[in-house]
Design an enzyme around this catalytic site. Sequence first.
Site, short mmCIF file in Angstrom:
data_model
loop_
_atom_site.label_atom_id
_atom_site.label_comp_id
_atom_site.label_asym_id
_atom_site.label_seq_id
_atom_site.Cartn_x
_atom_site.Cartn_y
_atom_site.Cartn_z
N ARG A 137 11.36 16.40 3.38
CA ARG A 137 12.29 15.29 3.24
C ARG A 137 12.40 14.94 1.75
O ARG A 137 11.50 15.25 0.96
CB ARG A 137 11.81 14.07 4.01
CG ARG A 137 11.68 14.27 5.52
CD ARG A 137 11.17 12.99 6.17
NE ARG A 137 11.12 13.07 7.63
CZ ARG A 137 10.03 13.38 8.34
NH1 ARG A 137 8.88 13.62 7.70
NH2 ARG A 137 10.07 13.44 9.65
N TYR A 181 18.21 21.20 16.82
CA TYR A 181 18.37 22.49 16.15
C TYR A 181 18.62 23.63 17.13
O TYR A 181 19.11 24.69 16.74
CB TYR A 181 17.14 22.80 15.30
CG TYR A 181 16.99 21.85 14.15
CD1 TYR A 181 17.76 21.99 13.00
CD2 TYR A 181 16.13 20.76 14.21
CE1 TYR A 181 17.65 21.09 11.95
CE2 TYR A 181 16.02 19.87 13.17
CZ TYR A 181 16.78 20.03 12.04
OH TYR A 181 16.69 19.14 11.01
#
Length: 298
Positions: free
Chosen positions: A148, A275
């Site tokens: 991140r 995903y």
Amino acid sequence: MSEQPSLQPLLDKYFDYLKYERNLAAKSIENYRRQLASICQALTITDWLELTVDHVRQVLNQARRQGLSPRSISLRLSALRGYCAYLVELEVLSSNPAKAVQAPKQGSPLPKQLNVDEMQQLLDFDDDSLLAVRDKAMLELTYSCGLRLAELADLNLKSLQDDGQLRVMGKGSKERILPIGKTALKCLGEWLKVRGVLADGDEPALFLSKHRRRISHRQIAKRMQLWAKQQHLDQDINPHKLRHSFATHILESSGDLRGVQELLGHANLSTTQVYTHLNFQHLASVYDTAHPRAKRRK
């Protein structure tokens, strides 16, 4: 318009209300007209007094059969809720039946990502200037570990482990240990050779700005966008996109959803499951190639 005549008078009053009391723009009122015309076509009632929750569901079911998206169905329901609220004000209805019906779930937007060739294009540059060496290390590390933005910015020298792994503090102060790829390790090594030019004494931050302090989130995003432009990528690049690309490419190669969850630091598997929708065609082709029952006889 194709509304049944007995339903039309109150609709006309409603459109006047939107125009003169709510002062809505003509375009907005036209949108309401279209939505309510479609709603009336789906209804089997002859008077608004008859409208029930079941009729509202009937409207939404027909919209689904017509192939409307969840967002379009939600807009239709919203238009009906607004009109029913008006009917409640007029005391035509005692309560709003459209409020009792939930809008369809919109679904999580699919994360945007680079394919493998685009990622190669982004990372394939040779520039031995100080900031370029730093930037390449940041790019490679973000993609190698699926970091991140905040995790990347918060890295310290001591985050690098002796065994070639990375200790990361993620959301909710949850720590995870991540393997670092060979290419990222090499780029980190190059950066560590020159980091001292920007680092003062006992500075803990792994990545520093030209102002000799920990690089900020904004600076990271700006530098990544600069490299996207320099490498002739026709899209915006940011740490989130590199993280999404990492997750997608790992999942494509391994099919290990739980493993990807651990690498990304997701608390819930449901967060990672988005995903699985990104490369359905790729996964389908893998199935067709690998599954014994999928191989058709010629």
